[in-house]
Design a protein around this motif. Structure first.
Motif, mmCIF file in Angstrom:
data_model
loop_
_atom_site.group_PDB
_atom_site.id
_atom_site.type_symbol
_atom_site.label_atom_id
_atom_site.label_comp_id
_atom_site.label_asym_id
_atom_site.label_seq_id
_atom_site.Cartn_x
_atom_site.Cartn_y
_atom_site.Cartn_z
ATOM 1 N N THR A 56 8.467 -11.531 9.781
ATOM 2 C CA THR A 56 8.073 -11.440 8.378
ATOM 3 C C THR A 56 7.060 -10.314 8.189
ATOM 4 O OG1 THR A 56 6.251 -13.012 8.645
ATOM 5 C CG2 THR A 56 8.437 -13.921 8.150
ATOM 6 N N ASP A 57 6.769 -10.007 6.927
ATOM 7 C CA ASP A 57 5.746 -8.995 6.637
ATOM 8 C C ASP A 57 4.380 -9.429 7.163
ATOM 9 O OD1 ASP A 57 7.564 -7.334 5.433
ATOM 10 O OD2 ASP A 57 7.150 -8.033 3.396
ATOM 11 N N LEU A 58 4.116 -10.740 7.127
ATOM 12 C CA LEU A 58 2.841 -11.229 7.653
ATOM 13 C C LEU A 58 2.767 -11.007 9.161
ATOM 14 C CD1 LEU A 58 0.163 -12.656 7.178
ATOM 15 C CD2 LEU A 58 1.344 -14.851 7.460
ATOM 16 N N ASP A 59 3.891 -11.217 9.861
ATOM 17 C CA ASP A 59 3.915 -10.942 11.303
ATOM 18 C C ASP A 59 3.596 -9.479 11.577
ATOM 19 O OD1 ASP A 59 4.637 -13.571 11.849
ATOM 20 O OD2 ASP A 59 6.783 -13.132 11.702
ATOM 21 N N ARG A 60 4.191 -8.591 10.792
ATOM 22 C CA ARG A 60 3.942 -7.159 10.986
ATOM 23 C C ARG A 60 2.497 -6.804 10.638
ATOM 24 N NH1 ARG A 60 9.336 -7.154 8.746
ATOM 25 N NH2 ARG A 60 10.826 -6.326 10.274
ATOM 26 N N LEU A 61 1.957 -7.465 9.622
ATOM 27 C CA LEU A 61 0.571 -7.198 9.233
ATOM 28 C C LEU A 61 -0.399 -7.636 10.324
ATOM 29 C CD1 LEU A 61 -1.350 -6.258 6.955
ATOM 30 C CD2 LEU A 61 -1.359 -8.622 6.126
ATOM 31 N N MET A 62 -0.085 -8.746 11.001
ATOM 32 C CA MET A 62 -0.959 -9.267 12.045
ATOM 33 C C MET A 62 -0.691 -8.633 13.406
ATOM 34 S SD MET A 62 -2.818 -11.317 10.353
ATOM 35 C CE MET A 62 -3.666 -12.136 11.690
ATOM 36 N N GLY A 63 0.362 -7.806 13.483
ATOM 37 C CA GLY A 63 0.677 -7.174 14.763
ATOM 38 C C GLY A 63 1.366 -8.098 15.740
ATOM 39 N N THR A 64 2.024 -9.148 15.233
ATOM 40 C CA THR A 64 2.698 -10.115 16.108
ATOM 41 C C THR A 64 4.210 -10.112 15.911
ATOM 42 O OG1 THR A 64 2.352 -11.869 14.456
ATOM 43 C CG2 THR A 64 0.667 -11.610 16.169
ATOM 44 N N ALA A 65 4.753 -9.079 15.285
ATOM 45 C CA ALA A 65 6.186 -9.039 14.989
ATOM 46 C C ALA A 65 6.998 -8.860 16.271
ATOM 47 C CB ALA A 65 6.493 -7.905 14.017
ATOM 48 N N VAL A 66 8.014 -9.707 16.432
ATOM 49 C CA VAL A 66 8.934 -9.621 17.567
ATOM 50 C C VAL A 66 10.351 -9.695 17.011
ATOM 51 C CG1 VAL A 66 9.709 -10.642 19.731
ATOM 52 C CG2 VAL A 66 7.280 -10.697 19.133
ATOM 53 N N VAL B 92 -9.112 -2.935 17.160
ATOM 54 C CA VAL B 92 -7.734 -3.213 17.552
ATOM 55 C C VAL B 92 -6.842 -2.040 17.142
ATOM 56 C CG1 VAL B 92 -7.927 -5.721 17.448
ATOM 57 C CG2 VAL B 92 -7.254 -4.455 15.405
ATOM 58 N N SER B 93 -5.810 -1.816 17.940
ATOM 59 C CA SER B 93 -4.790 -0.816 17.625
ATOM 60 C C SER B 93 -3.427 -1.471 17.795
ATOM 61 C CB SER B 93 -4.917 0.399 18.546
ATOM 62 O OG SER B 93 -3.858 1.317 18.314
ATOM 63 N N ILE B 94 -2.562 -1.322 16.797
ATOM 64 C CA ILE B 94 -1.239 -1.957 16.816
ATOM 65 C C ILE B 94 -0.185 -0.889 17.068
ATOM 66 C CG2 ILE B 94 0.413 -3.349 15.522
ATOM 67 C CD1 ILE B 94 -1.907 -4.422 13.879
ATOM 68 N N PRO C 21 -14.280 -1.948 10.863
ATOM 69 C CA PRO C 21 -13.479 -2.830 9.988
ATOM 70 C C PRO C 21 -12.514 -2.059 9.096
ATOM 71 C CG PRO C 21 -15.781 -3.509 10.007
ATOM 72 C CD PRO C 21 -15.726 -2.188 10.704
ATOM 73 N N LEU C 22 -12.954 -0.887 8.609
ATOM 74 C CA LEU C 22 -12.080 -0.077 7.766
ATOM 75 C C LEU C 22 -10.871 0.425 8.555
ATOM 76 C CD1 LEU C 22 -11.486 1.416 5.109
ATOM 77 C CD2 LEU C 22 -12.937 3.288 5.943
ATOM 78 N N ASN C 23 -11.103 0.899 9.764
ATOM 79 C CA ASN C 23 -10.002 1.393 10.593
ATOM 80 C C ASN C 23 -9.070 0.262 11.030
ATOM 81 O OD1 ASN C 23 -10.781 4.126 10.537
ATOM 82 N ND2 ASN C 23 -12.276 3.798 12.178
ATOM 83 N N ASP C 24 -9.639 -0.921 11.277
ATOM 84 C CA ASP C 24 -8.796 -2.067 11.641
ATOM 85 C C ASP C 24 -7.860 -2.433 10.493
ATOM 86 O OD1 ASP C 24 -10.026 -2.162 14.071
ATOM 87 O OD2 ASP C 24 -11.379 -3.819 13.567
ATOM 88 N N ALA C 25 -8.412 -2.470 9.275
ATOM 89 C CA ALA C 25 -7.579 -2.799 8.114
ATOM 90 C C ALA C 25 -6.498 -1.747 7.903
ATOM 91 C CB ALA C 25 -8.459 -2.927 6.870
ATOM 92 N N ASN C 26 -6.863 -0.480 8.107
ATOM 93 C CA ASN C 26 -5.882 0.599 7.959
ATOM 94 C C ASN C 26 -4.772 0.471 9.000
ATOM 95 O OD1 ASN C 26 -4.732 3.031 7.026
ATOM 96 N ND2 ASN C 26 -5.830 4.195 8.596
ATOM 97 N N ALA C 27 -5.140 0.090 10.225
ATOM 98 C CA ALA C 27 -4.140 -0.072 11.283
ATOM 99 C C ALA C 27 -3.186 -1.218 10.967
ATOM 100 C CB ALA C 27 -4.838 -0.308 12.624
#
Length: 353
Positions: A240-250, A207-209, A329-335
């Protein structure tokens, strides 16, 4: 011996004199004399601050069953020295359907803000269920203590069980109360996050955000700032920060601030389901008293990080696919972490000087 005074010292003395000088104001006149200032003013004058609300009942036989509606006018206030508007419906010609138009508060004929929705701050909240299966009745919102002396019914205390919906009435307090909020709205540029699905084997990332900018509300706005009336104003929901972490921030496309609340108090012995009419009395409560400044943070998001890859060419490239899959998985977590820490933020702030 002549002594010279520096420009800095001279300017400092001039500023000190000007700061100590009496200045005229509304209903206040001064006269400079060699012995000082003579101050004279009106014994009584009404000062109107920006955003001051005046609520009134407007008779309209077409509105049934009340035969009218509550409206409000506001003394002009400005945001960044710009006019603030109210949307009203007007007809350009007789027998032509009315169209919504933004009218500035500074118009000679002030626009009317329709108070179209009211809440009951004394009523209990909606029933909720606890984890144990109990019915919980939230307490009422409440209202300013000033209204206790007017005989307004007490706010519900809430409690457990449906019995909490029935409160013991106070025979000395039988007036009902309703509230309507007035808020200032400013459209702005907003962002939302977009998640793109990739191939772990070739991209070393699943995934890429990224960030997408949205100016729909800004370009479609008919005014830079306008006022609305709503039964209960709530600030726009920021991600929220969780939204930004999950890539769902609007992000919301508007910033808002509550200007005032119009409280309406009924005559004595009125039912709890009564609607405000011309017999009720309005009491505005103000939260903003000065002209405002506004600015957006305009915090641009950083570009998504490049995924970590290891290119060896072993086994005709088959090893690269396996290695990229292990790195995914490492790159996904970093993204995800990068999306949270470097997220865009265009939320604005209001302030007064």
């Amino acid at each position: 011996m002549k002594s010279l005074i520096s420009a800095e010292a001279w300017n400092g003395q001039v500023r000190a004199v000007r700061r100590a000088r009496v200045t005229p104001g509304q209903g206040c006149i001064i006269e400079q004399t060699p012995n000082g200032c003579i101050l004279s003013g009106a014994g009584k004058i009404r000062w109107r601050h920006p955003w001051q609300v005046s609520a009134q009942w407007n008779v309209d036989p077409t509105i049934q069953p009340l035969g009218g509606q509550w409206t409000a006018t506001l003394w002009p206030g400005f945001v960044n020295a710009q006019d603030v508007t109210i949307e009203v419906e007007v007809a350009s010609k007789p027998n032509v359907q009315k169209q919504p138009v933004q009218v500035p508060l500074t118009e000679e004929d002030p626009p009317l803000l329709i108070l179209s929705g009211f809440r009951d701050p004394a009523a209990p909240g909606l029933p909720q269920a606890s984890d144990d299966g109990d019915i919980i009745i939230p307490p009422g919102e409440g209202y300013p203590k000033f209204f206790d002396s007017l005989g307004v019914v007490p706010a519900s205390n809430g409690g457990t069980g449906l019995g909490a919906l029935d409160s013991t009435p106070d025979p000395t307090r039988t007036r009902q109360i309703r509230g309507c909020d007035i808020a200032l709205v400013t459209p702005r540029l907003a962002t939302h996050q977009q998640v793109d699905v990739l191939d772990p084997g070739t991209d070393a990332q699943s995934v890429s955000i990224s960030t997408v900018f949205d100016n729909t509300a800004l370009i479609n706005a008919k005014s830079a700032h306008w006022l609305i009336a709503t039964s209960k104003w709530e600030p726009p929901m920021e991600p929220t920060d969780l939204d930004r972490l999950m890539g769902t921030a609007v992000e919301p496309q508007t910033d808002e601030i509550k200007i005032a609340t119009v409280w309406l108090v009924s005559p004595p012995d009125v039912g709890s389901d009564a609607q405000p009419d011309e017999t009720w009395t309005a009491y505005p409560q103000h939260f903003v008293f000065w002209n405002l400044n506004y600015a957006s943070r305009a915090q641009i998001s950083a570009a998504p990080p490049q995924p970590l890859k290891l290119v060896t060419g072993l086994a005709l490239g088959v090893a690269d696919t396996l290695i990229n899959g292990l790195l995914s998985p490492l790159n996904d977590a970093n993204a995800e972490v990068s999306a949270m820490l470097n997220a865009a933020n265009f939320s604005g702030r209001y302030w007064s000087i």
